[in-house]
Design a protein around this motif. Structure first.
Motif, PDB file in Angstrom:
ATOM      1  N   UNK A 884       0.673  -1.115   0.096  1.00 24.06           N
ATOM      2  CA  UNK A 884      -0.110   0.074   0.125  1.00 24.06           C
ATOM      3  C   UNK A 884       0.757   1.275  -0.049  1.00 24.06           C
ATOM      4  N   UNK A 885       1.925   1.481   0.637  1.00 22.15           N
ATOM      5  CA  UNK A 885       2.899   2.204   0.713  1.00 22.15           C
ATOM      6  C   UNK A 885       3.356   2.774  -0.448  1.00 22.15           C
ATOM      7  N   UNK A 886       3.629   1.456  -1.460  1.00 19.76           N
ATOM      8  CA  UNK A 886       4.383   1.677  -2.958  1.00 19.76           C
ATOM      9  C   UNK A 886       3.216   2.161  -3.695  1.00 19.76           C
ATOM     10  N   UNK A 887       2.013   1.500  -3.331  1.00 20.04           N
ATOM     11  CA  UNK A 887       0.858   2.041  -4.380  1.00 20.04           C
ATOM     12  C   UNK A 887       0.571   3.587  -4.205  1.00 20.04           C
ATOM     13  N   UNK A 888       0.844   4.176  -3.053  1.00 22.57           N
ATOM     14  CA  UNK A 888       0.417   5.558  -2.769  1.00 22.57           C
ATOM     15  C   UNK A 888       1.606   6.481  -3.197  1.00 22.57           C
ATOM     16  N   UNK A 907      -8.358  -4.320   9.225  1.00 21.31           N
ATOM     17  CA  UNK A 907      -7.556  -3.278   8.937  1.00 21.31           C
ATOM     18  C   UNK A 907      -6.837  -3.156   7.536  1.00 21.31           C
ATOM     19  N   UNK A 908      -6.552  -4.430   6.973  1.00 21.83           N
ATOM     20  CA  UNK A 908      -5.987  -4.465   5.574  1.00 21.83           C
ATOM     21  C   UNK A 908      -6.869  -3.816   4.394  1.00 21.83           C
ATOM     22  N   UNK A 913      -8.504   0.401   0.897  1.00 18.96           N
ATOM     23  CA  UNK A 913      -9.869   1.604   0.628  1.00 18.96           C
ATOM     24  C   UNK A 913      -9.153   2.831   0.608  1.00 18.96           C
ATOM     25  N   UNK A 914      -7.932   2.966   1.342  1.00 17.13           N
ATOM     26  CA  UNK A 914      -7.248   4.346   1.359  1.00 17.13           C
ATOM     27  C   UNK A 914      -6.692   4.552   0.066  1.00 17.13           C
ATOM     28  N   UNK A 915      -6.170   3.127  -0.434  1.00 18.67           N
ATOM     29  CA  UNK A 915      -5.162   3.506  -1.997  1.00 18.67           C
ATOM     30  C   UNK A 915      -6.225   3.673  -3.058  1.00 18.67           C
ATOM     31  N   UNK A 916      -7.425   3.177  -2.807  1.00 18.81           N
ATOM     32  CA  UNK A 916      -8.327   3.234  -3.861  1.00 18.81           C
ATOM     33  C   UNK A 916      -8.752   4.846  -4.176  1.00 18.81           C
ATOM     34  N   UNK A 917      -8.644   5.415  -3.387  1.00 20.19           N
ATOM     35  CA  UNK A 917      -8.885   7.066  -3.324  1.00 20.19           C
ATOM     36  C   UNK A 917      -7.812   7.666  -4.290  1.00 20.19           C
ATOM     37  N   UNK A 918      -6.533   6.974  -4.742  1.00 24.16           N
ATOM     38  CA  UNK A 918      -5.647   7.485  -5.478  1.00 24.16           C
ATOM     39  C   UNK A 918      -5.918   7.030  -7.019  1.00 24.16           C
ATOM     40  N   UNK A 919      -7.253   6.940  -7.346  1.00 26.99           N
ATOM     41  CA  UNK A 919      -7.395   6.736  -8.933  1.00 26.99           C
ATOM     42  C   UNK A 919      -7.181   5.231  -9.018  1.00 26.99           C
ATOM     43  N   UNK A 920      -6.945   4.365  -8.289  1.00 25.89           N
ATOM     44  CA  UNK A 920      -6.471   2.988  -8.287  1.00 25.89           C
ATOM     45  C   UNK A 920      -7.763   1.915  -8.102  1.00 25.89           C
ATOM     46  N   UNK A 921      -8.100   0.989  -9.263  1.00 22.14           N
ATOM     47  CA  UNK A 921      -9.362   0.133  -9.172  1.00 22.14           C
ATOM     48  C   UNK A 921      -8.800  -1.336  -8.794  1.00 22.14           C
ATOM     49  N   UNK A 922      -9.438  -1.675  -7.652  1.00 24.31           N
ATOM     50  CA  UNK A 922      -9.201  -2.848  -6.985  1.00 24.31           C
ATOM     51  C   UNK A 922     -10.139  -4.045  -7.394  1.00 24.31           C
TER      52      UNK A 922
END
Length: 945
Positions: A884-888, A907-908, A913-922
């Motif tokens: 997630x750090x890398x994805x951000x 928690x994960x 969900x926090x990463x998805x806010x960066x225009x990433x689709x999971x």
């Protein structure tokens, strides 16, 4: 619950006309004085309905109901009802079998439209009856038999005859001690029951004990009809129950019986129609089929029995003058309607006339003729109001999925008692105990369709009944198979000829307005989310009943893509007619069941007419040799053809390829997955690729083997081959095929996607491919290798390809044993600036959280990687946090991540969900739709092929 409890005094009273019932009441009023009984107030008698009369008599004259009723029936000259009442009275003391004999004898003689005596009917069904006897042999083994046929062809009549013959001692005497007949339509409004409760409803007037009966289930047969009209689904379940005493949801009880969990030693005889066969058949264990196919050969005899010999011959010759009419009359119910209509015309002194052609015209003529026999002198306004009440009952029942109506349902829809009697007399309605059903289910669909033409703007909206667009969407886009006949009737009534037939008797029929509404609805469906779900086969059925060329063209021109599942030669013929008219069609997904090609006519089996009548799905020689392809492949705008799941012989493939090579064929996408294509047939396809326009070829799920791929590769090396995409997953390939592909990849300059998934290539095969991919002239952009039995050992070669090949953009390695070491090697390549990979699949690759650090670093270093599939992998919180750090990270360009969030801890999930806010689709299964589309894999076929 059904016949046994319902055929009491109420049934007899419902057979009385209005005048006879009034006479019955007047005689009842005078009965107390005559027989020294306490009188019932006349006002009470006068307002009592047929349904409530039995209760009234039981309340005032307990123990004397039968005697009073018998005398009153004689007094009004209804000796037939006196006889029936006597038999029903005796049934109270009779064994179960004797009770069934009385009931089914009455059904056969009074409620049958067959009009044949036992002996004559026996001749007509000779083959089917023999099959019925042979199916249930004397070995007491449990058997499941299925009676198949179209609506109105006599399946229910056949079963009632079997029940009557058993009860009369003429059938299965050494086989079944008890036969239970259930019309499942009566269970639609029952949410919960037990099998014991169901059986006791049949034994309520018998002395037999249920425990004794069920102690020997080998001697029990269940006859079940009405599956087409169930308003709940029966499906393969794991929550079935063996306890026949236990109260359960109705579908669980039926499912347990059908799937041999409850009373597995008993036998089953089922009636399945076109709607229920694909749903119910897969639930059954080794079913044996009995086909009911109408009575073409008995039509002349039927006409003579319906009329008299001379008049019957005249009518039969009249029917023979028209092929469409003769074809309709092969259906027993349709033949009965035709004869009834002609008889009513003769009785009125009218000229015999029956407009030829469609189901809708036939039903309309029958309805008009029957209606006029009672209400000929009423105004069109009165007739319209009267007919609307019946249509509202029909359509309300359709939307509520109700097929059995009580008196309150009729009253609520403003059908008075006098009209109830009329609808019974003209055979629009029939009695089912103290309830009502439409005389034939198709009649309910007809009146339901007619509702949409009789309603007016001033009418208040009905809370249950949907609009016409909603109806069409349910039928043609949402798969509501039960209503398909209603859709056909809507198309038919919207024609000018039917509107003109109805107008003199019911006023203005807005046929043009409805046609525009149909067009508007289909335009919306063809452009929206439902376009891929539309059923062209049902649409063709509707257009067949329309038969108005301009309207057909307007509808068909709305569709640029169609998905058609063909399970009979009739459907194949219809598809051929309307595909020729589909001039705007660009993409066609076609599945033709194998049995259509396999049931080849053998002259030694007799004449062709007899053969086509006896086969489940008759064969037509003009399609079996592949002659359909010139029709399909020369459609002017057709560029995509999907035949997934259609078994194609080598001869048929050869015919198809000969048309592909024609200059007029514009097909660029050919999807032939799961077509049983052999290595030899693959060679024929390969040869055509140098002379056709095909750029996308899918041969997935075919046993091509290495020999087939060798033939393909010879053509791939040819400079005239323009193929860009080749799908070969599940094709029984080994590393030997990779040797042939190696040469092809070095020579070919057009191929951009190669799918080799789910083949036994192993590391040896992939290393051979890598040698070709390292060549800078290799043009391949996508390579799919999921499920190819790969290990870490091939990752070194793959990593070298990623560094040397600038063309390769997509690499799918999912479902292989890549493990941590392999991932580490791949990530090293990804971090190299020379790597231009955009999409990488590592789902189910057996690596651990230990690889997260390598993946995280690769995500921040690789500038081109936009899609990464890690689906089905689970990581501990620390590893997921690294990802997630890398994805951000601002240097990460990933847009799509394949991962099942629901499998992670809360928690994960919050981290993701926090990463998805960066225009990433999971996404879970991120590429599945694209892969199925390219492979041409269809999961929606209704067939059992």
């Amino acid at each position: 619950m059904e016949e046994t409890t319902g055929y009491r005094l109420t049934l007899c009273l419902q057979k009385l006309s209005d005048a006879e019932f009034l006479k019955f009441k007047e005689l009842l009023r005078n009965a107390p004085e005559k027989h020294k009984l306490k009188p019932i107030p006349w006002t009470t008698i006068k307002r009592t309905s047929r349904k409530d009369m039995e209760m009234l008599l039981n309340t005032h004259y307990p123990e004397r109901v039968w005697g009073i009723s018998l005398r009153l029936f004689l007094d009004i000259n209804r000796e037939d009802l006196w006889i029936m009442t006597q038999e029903l009275k005796r049934d109270k003391q009779r064994p179960y079998k004797e009770t069934m004999k009385t009931i089914f004898k009455y059904i056969w003689t009074q409620e049958n439209y067959i009009h044949f005596q036992n002996e004559e009917y026996q001749v007509i069904i000779k083959k089917q009856y023999s099959a019925l006897q042979e199916t249930f042999d004397h070995q007491l083994k449990p058997v499941t038999a299925v009676v198949l046929g179209n609506i109105g062809e006599g399946k229910s009549t056949f079963l009632r005859k079997a029940m009557l013959d058993w009860a009369s001692g003429n059938l299965w005497q050494n086989r079944f001690q008890y036969v239970f007949f259930f019309s499942l339509i009566s269970l639609n409004n029952i949410t919960e029951l037990s099998l014991a409760q169901l059986l006791l409803s049949k034994l309520s007037e018998s002395s037999e004990a249920l425990d004794d009966i069920l102690s020997n289930p080998k001697r029990i047969l269940f006859i079940l009809e009405g599956f087409d009209y169930l308003n709940f689904d029966l499906e393969l379940r794991t929550n079935l129950c063996s306890d026949w005493r236990k109260h359960l949801p109705t579908q669980i009880v039926l499912g347990s019986l059908l799937q041999k969990v409850m009373l597995p030693e008993s036998s089953l005889l089922l009636e399945l129609g076109p709607q229920s066969e694909p749903k119910i058949y897969p639930l059954l264990q080794y079913p044996k089929n009995i086909i009911i196919g109408g009575f073409n050969s008995a039509m002349q005899l039927y006409c003579m029995l319906f009329f008299n010999i001379d008049k019957g011959l005249e009518v039969f010759k009249y029917i023979q003058t028209s092929k469409p009419l003769f074809s309709l009359c092969s259906n027993p119910y349709a033949c009965w309607m035709v004869c009834s209509t002609l008889k009513q015309q003769c009785d009125r002194g009218d000229r015999i006339i029956l407009p030829l052609g469609t189901d809708t015209i036939l039903y309309t003529m029958f309805m008009l003729s029957s209606f006029r026999s009672v209400y000929a002198n009423c105004s069109s306004k009165e007739n319209r109001a009267r007919l609307k009440t019946l249509c509202t009952l029909a359509v309300e029942g359709m939307w509520k999925r109700v097929f059995v109506f009580n008196s309150e349902d009729l009253r609520r829809n403003r059908i008075c008692e006098s009209e109830q009697t009329v609808w019974l007399q003209v055979n629009f309605l029939n009695t089912r105990g103290d309830c009502f059903v439409f005389y034939n289910p198709a009649l309910q669909w007809y009146f339901a369709a007619l509702f949409y033409f009789l309603r007016e703007d001033k009418d208040k909206p009905h809370p249950i009944i949907g609009s016409l667009p909603q109806l069409l969407k349910e039928i043609y886009a949402c798969g509501e198979t039960q209503w398909s006949m209603t859709g056909i009737f809507v198309f038919g009534i919207a024609t000018e000829i039917v509107a003109a037939m109805l107008k003199p008797h019911f006023g203005f029929i807005p046929s043009k307005e409805v046609r525009q509404e149909i067009l508007k609805c289909f335009r919306s469906l063809s452009q929206g989310d439902c376009s891929g779900k539309l059923s062209p086969q049902r649409l063709f059925d509707g257009l067949l009943d329309s038969q108005e060329e301009p309207f057909e063209t307007q509808v068909l021109d709305l569709f640029e893509e169609m998905t058609i599942d063909i399970s009979s030669t009739d459907e194949l013929s219809l598809a051929k007619i309307y595909l020729l008219k589909s001039q705007k069609l660009k993409k066609l997904h076609l599945h033709i069941q194998h049995r259509i090609f396999s049931e080849i006519y053998n002259p030694e089996e007799g004449d062709l007419e007899e053969f086509t009548q006896e086969k489940t799905c008759s064969f037509m020689t003009n399609f079996g040799n592949g002659a359909l392809f010139p029709t399909l492949l020369r459609l002017p705008h057709l560029k995509s053809l999907n035949l997934y799941g259609t078994n194609l012989s080598s001869d048929v493939v050869e015919n198809m390829c000969s048309v592909l090579k024609c200059p007029t064929c514009r097909v660029e996408e050919l999807l032939l997955g799961n077509c049983d294509i052999s290595s030899e047939a693959c060679g024929v396809i390969a040869t055509s690729l140098t002379k056709c326009k095909v750029k996308h070829l899918s041969l997935v799920e075919n046993p091509l083997k290495n020999e087939g791929v060798m033939l393909l590769c010879q053509i791939l090396k040819h400079p005239s081959c323009v193929l860009k995409t080749l799908m070969l997953s599940y094709c029984c390939l080994t590393f030997i095929a990779c040797g042939h592909l190696y040469e092809a990849l070095l020579c070919n300059r057009s191929l951009s996607l190669l799918d080799l998934g789910s083949n036994f290539l192993e590391d040896t095969g992939v290393n051979i491919l890598c040698e070709a991919l390292k060549d800078p002239t290799c043009c391949l952009q996508e390579l799919w290798l999921s499920g190819c039995y790969l290990t870490t050992a091939c990752c070194e070669g793959i990593s070298a390809v990623l560094l040397r090949n600038k063309n390769l953009k997509t690499l799918k390695l999912g479902n292989n044993s890549i493990q941590d070491t392999g991932v580490q090697q791949l990530c090293e390549a990804l971090r190299n600036p020379e790597c231009k990979l955009q999409c990488l699949g590592l789902d189910m690759c057996e690596f651990t959280t230990g690889s997260c650090a390598d993946l995280a670093l690769a995500l921040t270093k690789c500038k081109t990687l936009t899609s990464l599939n890690l689906d089905w992998m689970t990581f501990d919180p620390d590893g997921l946090e690294l990802l997630c750090e890398a994805l951000n990270h601002k240097a990460c360009n990933l847009k799509v991540l394949g991962l099942d969030k629901s499998a992670s801890s809360k928690e994960s999930q919050m981290l993701l969900e926090g990463v998805e806010k960066k225009n990433l689709i999971i996404l879970h299964y991120p590429w599945i739709n694209e892969e199925r589309k390219k492979r041409g894999v269809c999961l929606v076929w209704n067939s059992k092929n």
